[in-house]
Design a protein around this motif. Structure first.
Motif, PDB file in Angstrom:
ATOM      1  N   LEU A 247       0.847  -1.207  -0.194  1.00 14.16           N
ATOM      2  CA  LEU A 247      -0.109   0.090  -0.149  1.00 14.16           C
ATOM      3  C   LEU A 247       0.929   1.589   0.126  1.00 14.16           C
ATOM      4  CD1 LEU A 247      -3.228   0.875   1.177  1.00 14.16           C
ATOM      5  CD2 LEU A 247      -1.536   1.871   2.786  1.00 14.16           C
ATOM      6  N   LEU A 248       1.843   1.348   0.857  1.00 16.79           N
ATOM      7  CA  LEU A 248       2.775   2.561   0.996  1.00 16.79           C
ATOM      8  C   LEU A 248       3.581   2.787  -0.345  1.00 16.79           C
ATOM      9  CD1 LEU A 248       3.781   2.219   4.599  1.00 16.79           C
ATOM     10  CD2 LEU A 248       2.196   3.765   3.890  1.00 16.79           C
ATOM     11  N   THR A 249       4.124   1.540  -0.711  1.00 16.70           N
ATOM     12  CA  THR A 249       4.825   1.648  -1.916  1.00 16.70           C
ATOM     13  C   THR A 249       4.171   1.987  -3.404  1.00 16.70           C
ATOM     14  OG1 THR A 249       6.138  -0.165  -1.179  1.00 16.70           O
ATOM     15  CG2 THR A 249       6.416   0.475  -3.481  1.00 16.70           C
ATOM     16  N   GLY A 250       2.773   1.648  -3.342  1.00 17.57           N
ATOM     17  CA  GLY A 250       2.058   2.152  -4.390  1.00 17.57           C
ATOM     18  C   GLY A 250       1.656   3.517  -4.225  1.00 17.57           C
ATOM     19  N   VAL A 251       1.371   3.944  -3.054  1.00 18.33           N
ATOM     20  CA  VAL A 251       0.863   5.303  -3.003  1.00 18.33           C
ATOM     21  C   VAL A 251       1.979   6.298  -3.123  1.00 18.33           C
ATOM     22  CG1 VAL A 251      -0.038   7.179  -1.304  1.00 18.33           C
ATOM     23  CG2 VAL A 251      -1.172   5.026  -1.478  1.00 18.33           C
ATOM     24  N   CYS A 252       3.232   6.093  -2.347  1.00 14.70           N
ATOM     25  CA  CYS A 252       4.238   6.800  -2.409  1.00 14.70           C
ATOM     26  C   CYS A 252       4.803   6.862  -3.800  1.00 14.70           C
ATOM     27  CB  CYS A 252       5.118   6.498  -1.323  1.00 14.70           C
ATOM     28  SG  CYS A 252       4.831   6.835   0.329  1.00 14.70           S
ATOM     29  N   GLY A 253       5.171   5.775  -4.334  1.00 13.07           N
ATOM     30  CA  GLY A 253       5.754   5.552  -5.915  1.00 13.07           C
ATOM     31  C   GLY A 253       4.758   6.364  -7.024  1.00 13.07           C
ATOM     32  N   ALA A 254       3.381   6.268  -6.912  1.00 14.80           N
ATOM     33  CA  ALA A 254       2.667   6.897  -7.956  1.00 14.80           C
ATOM     34  C   ALA A 254       2.516   8.329  -7.754  1.00 14.80           C
ATOM     35  CB  ALA A 254       1.359   6.262  -7.818  1.00 14.80           C
ATOM     36  N   SER A 255       2.407   8.689  -6.285  1.00 13.56           N
ATOM     37  CA  SER A 255       2.397  10.234  -5.960  1.00 13.56           C
ATOM     38  C   SER A 255       4.005  10.938  -6.401  1.00 13.56           C
ATOM     39  CB  SER A 255       2.271  10.465  -4.574  1.00 13.56           C
ATOM     40  OG  SER A 255       0.791  10.127  -4.111  1.00 13.56           O
ATOM     41  N   VAL A 256       5.029  10.267  -6.090  1.00 17.45           N
ATOM     42  CA  VAL A 256       6.227  10.806  -6.556  1.00 17.45           C
ATOM     43  C   VAL A 256       6.439  11.115  -8.147  1.00 17.45           C
ATOM     44  CG1 VAL A 256       8.707  10.545  -6.409  1.00 17.45           C
ATOM     45  CG2 VAL A 256       7.214  10.421  -4.200  1.00 17.45           C
ATOM     46  N   TYR A 257       6.056   9.877  -8.829  1.00 17.63           N
ATOM     47  CA  TYR A 257       6.054   9.869 -10.301  1.00 17.63           C
ATOM     48  C   TYR A 257       5.085  10.979 -10.581  1.00 17.63           C
ATOM     49  CZ  TYR A 257       5.895   7.942 -14.911  1.00 17.63           C
ATOM     50  OH  TYR A 257       6.294   7.870 -16.333  1.00 17.63           O
TER      51      TYR A 257
ATOM     52  N   ALA B 264       4.246  13.915  -9.221  1.00 21.20           N
ATOM     53  CA  ALA B 264       4.953  15.291  -9.064  1.00 21.20           C
ATOM     54  C   ALA B 264       6.162  15.388  -9.913  1.00 21.20           C
ATOM     55  CB  ALA B 264       5.525  15.158  -7.507  1.00 21.20           C
ATOM     56  N   LEU B 265       6.743  14.384 -10.354  1.00 18.92           N
ATOM     57  CA  LEU B 265       7.861  14.236 -11.246  1.00 18.92           C
ATOM     58  C   LEU B 265       7.447  14.820 -12.721  1.00 18.92           C
ATOM     59  CD1 LEU B 265      10.403  11.439 -10.176  1.00 18.92           C
ATOM     60  CD2 LEU B 265      10.813  13.888  -9.964  1.00 18.92           C
ATOM     61  N   ILE B 266       6.320  14.000 -12.922  1.00 17.12           N
ATOM     62  CA  ILE B 266       5.755  14.533 -14.227  1.00 17.12           C
ATOM     63  C   ILE B 266       5.324  15.928 -14.308  1.00 17.12           C
ATOM     64  CG2 ILE B 266       3.575  14.005 -15.997  1.00 17.12           C
ATOM     65  CD1 ILE B 266       5.460  11.658 -15.885  1.00 17.12           C
ATOM     66  N   GLU B 267       4.462  16.532 -13.351  1.00 16.12           N
ATOM     67  CA  GLU B 267       4.084  17.858 -13.575  1.00 16.12           C
ATOM     68  C   GLU B 267       5.352  18.705 -13.300  1.00 16.12           C
ATOM     69  OE1 GLU B 267       1.158  19.173 -13.282  1.00 16.12           O
ATOM     70  OE2 GLU B 267       0.301  17.211 -13.601  1.00 16.12           O
ATOM     71  N   CYS B 268       6.634  18.204 -12.863  1.00 16.95           N
ATOM     72  CA  CYS B 268       7.718  19.156 -13.029  1.00 16.95           C
ATOM     73  C   CYS B 268       8.213  18.948 -14.441  1.00 16.95           C
ATOM     74  CB  CYS B 268       8.860  18.779 -12.187  1.00 16.95           C
ATOM     75  SG  CYS B 268       8.597  19.269 -10.282  1.00 16.95           S
ATOM     76  N   LEU B 269       8.221  18.077 -15.102  1.00 12.90           N
ATOM     77  CA  LEU B 269       8.564  17.736 -16.504  1.00 12.90           C
ATOM     78  C   LEU B 269       7.595  18.664 -17.578  1.00 12.90           C
ATOM     79  CD1 LEU B 269       9.166  14.162 -17.115  1.00 12.90           C
ATOM     80  CD2 LEU B 269      10.860  15.891 -17.032  1.00 12.90           C
TER      81      LEU B 269
ATOM     82  N   THR C 230      -4.460  15.468  -7.190  1.00 16.99           N
ATOM     83  CA  THR C 230      -5.445  14.522  -7.616  1.00 16.99           C
ATOM     84  C   THR C 230      -4.717  13.192  -7.820  1.00 16.99           C
ATOM     85  OG1 THR C 230      -6.863  16.503  -8.800  1.00 16.99           O
ATOM     86  CG2 THR C 230      -7.093  14.142  -9.889  1.00 16.99           C
ATOM     87  N   ASN C 231      -3.513  13.336  -8.450  1.00 19.60           N
ATOM     88  CA  ASN C 231      -2.721  12.071  -8.800  1.00 19.60           C
ATOM     89  C   ASN C 231      -2.527  11.440  -7.401  1.00 19.60           C
ATOM     90  OD1 ASN C 231      -2.279  13.228 -11.204  1.00 19.60           O
ATOM     91  ND2 ASN C 231      -0.105  13.665 -11.082  1.00 19.60           N
ATOM     92  N   ALA C 232      -2.263  12.009  -6.228  1.00 26.87           N
ATOM     93  CA  ALA C 232      -1.999  11.590  -4.955  1.00 26.87           C
ATOM     94  C   ALA C 232      -3.514  10.864  -4.324  1.00 26.87           C
ATOM     95  CB  ALA C 232      -1.821  12.595  -3.914  1.00 26.87           C
ATOM     96  N   ALA C 233      -4.594  11.745  -4.643  1.00 25.49           N
ATOM     97  CA  ALA C 233      -5.870  10.943  -4.445  1.00 25.49           C
ATOM     98  C   ALA C 233      -6.163   9.492  -5.071  1.00 25.49           C
ATOM     99  CB  ALA C 233      -6.916  12.120  -4.398  1.00 25.49           C
TER     100      ALA C 233
END
Length: 124
Positions: free
Chosen positions: A68-78, A80-85, A101-104
């Motif tokens: 659960l934590l790996t899924g939430v953290c991994g997808a949320s960080v990804y 954020a990185l996409i938004e920065c790109l 919205t991505n994190a939710a």
């Protein structure tokens, strides 16, 4: 599904999100008239799928909570990185609302995965 195949699924979902996030999309101007913009629904669903696949790939190694934590953290960080790109791309925009919205979506995707894993373990 073998563990390697699970990570291949993660790569496919992540690549699809990256491509769709970086290409110009005709008519992607924010909608007026109220309601939830379609783009936010796409963000929510896409990151729910990413968190679910990441969590499923991580599950055998560390248990349900770690998945659960790996899924939430991994997808949320990804996300954020996409938004920065997207920030320097003229036809795209950086958005804190998109990141939220991505994190939710990631949280919902991971919770759904957690429920599915609990059900499958209960049935054994």
């Amino acid at each position: 599904m073998r563990r390697t195949n699970r990570w291949i699924a993660v790569a496919v979902v992540a690549a699809a999100i990256l491509v769709v996030s970086m290409i110009p999309i005709p008519g992607s101007v924010p909608e007026e008239g109220g309601g939830i913009p379609t783009s936010l629904l796409f963000h929510f669903v896409g990151y729910a799928a990413l968190a679910g696949t990441v969590g499923h790939a991580a599950f055998p190694a560390g248990g349900r909570l770690r998945a659960l934590l790996t899924g939430v953290c991994g997808a949320s960080v990804y996300g954020a990185l996409i938004e920065c790109l997207q920030y320097p791309v003229p036809y795209r925009s950086f958005s804190i609302l998109d990141m939220a919205t991505n994190a939710a979506g990631a949280t919902l995707g991971a919770v759904v995965l957690l429920g599915a894993l609990a059900l499958s373990e209960h049935r054994r």
